[in-house]
Design a protein around this motif. Sequence first.
Motif, PDB file in Angstrom:
ATOM      1  N   ILE A 151      -5.042  -0.156  -1.836  1.00 39.17           N
ATOM      2  CA  ILE A 151      -4.651   1.029  -1.065  1.00 39.17           C
ATOM      3  C   ILE A 151      -5.685   1.427  -0.009  1.00 39.17           C
TER       4      ILE A 151
ATOM      5  N   ARG B 119      -9.853  -0.679  -3.087  1.00 38.11           N
ATOM      6  CA  ARG B 119     -10.041  -1.078  -1.686  1.00 38.11           C
ATOM      7  C   ARG B 119      -8.999  -2.114  -1.272  1.00 38.11           C
TER       8      ARG B 119
ATOM      9  N   GLY C  90      -8.627   2.698  -0.279  1.00 40.29           N
ATOM     10  CA  GLY C  90      -9.396   3.907  -0.556  1.00 40.29           C
ATOM     11  C   GLY C  90      -9.121   4.419  -1.955  1.00 40.29           C
ATOM     12  N   TYR C  91      -9.346   5.716  -2.150  1.00 45.58           N
ATOM     13  CA  TYR C  91      -9.119   6.317  -3.468  1.00 45.58           C
ATOM     14  C   TYR C  91      -8.233   7.546  -3.315  1.00 45.58           C
ATOM     15  N   THR C  92      -7.687   8.003  -4.428  1.00 47.13           N
ATOM     16  CA  THR C  92      -6.987   9.283  -4.511  1.00 47.13           C
ATOM     17  C   THR C  92      -7.548  10.035  -5.712  1.00 47.13           C
TER      18      THR C  92
ATOM     19  N   ALA D 278      -7.582   7.781   0.567  1.00 46.72           N
ATOM     20  CA  ALA D 278      -6.549   6.818   0.969  1.00 46.72           C
ATOM     21  C   ALA D 278      -5.382   7.442   1.721  1.00 46.72           C
TER      22      ALA D 278
ATOM     23  N   ARG E 223       0.833  -1.198   0.000  1.00 47.08           N
ATOM     24  CA  ARG E 223       0.000   0.000   0.000  1.00 47.08           C
ATOM     25  C   ARG E 223       0.872   1.253   0.000  1.00 47.08           C
TER      26      ARG E 223
END
Length: 259
Positions: A219, A216, A221-223, A158, A94
């Motif tokens: 990482i 998911r 989450g998202y960026t 993230a 990650r």
Amino acid sequence: MKQLAAALIFFTRLPLWRVVRVPDACYRRVVAYWSATGWLTAAVTAGVLYGAAFLLPVPAAVLAAVIARVLLTGALHEDGLSDFLDGFGGGRTREQTLAIMKDSRTGSYGIIGLILYFGLLVALLASLPVPVACAAVLCGDPFCKFVASMTINFLPYARPAAQSKSGVVYAPMRVGEIVCGAAFGVLPMLSLFYPPYWLAGLAPFACIAWLIRQMRRRIGGYTGDCCGAAFLLCEGSFYVALVVLYRYYGSGTGAAYLG
């Protein structure tokens, strides 16, 4: 109106910031109006494609239209796709994936991915009659921006907020904002294509579901880069599905205005 102005300032290179003062808080909600900005970027892209096709071979006209959109958006989404591919292609953990995505340098995954993406995009649109390709752009751009916007409702950001590359962490969309985004995203398709071609809209939903799962898992989450990549990948899947449907149904039931 300030929310829409914020979205146009954020997602395009239009110098609206010179004439409209937008509070910083508005930028946290720009994703809700992402599909609305798609009306502008799609109109410019389709307009250049249609006009250039009178002077150039269709592949060259499509390339000119793609260049026009890149200039209008400042390659915002393409930069996101490049960083996303570098990070997810080269990262093993990650932390490593996030670090690579934040690095301003472009790696081999990003370069090769952009070459393949633009090649496929030009090939797909050039395979359609120009009026149908223009209709595809007018539908695909805003619709896929709406689909990609769902990322922020299913995943957390993230990184710590202070580490955001753009300085903005998007706020999850409210119900009214989802409805607004859906309206801007879906109306062009309902207006320009016959019902059989609405099936092309299933491809971006399948694409975003897979991407959200990968984000998911990799990482947590998202960026912002993930959002830009999600839009372009969803749009690519839409055009693939549309070309398949067009080849199956034939030009007789292509765009609604073709009859």
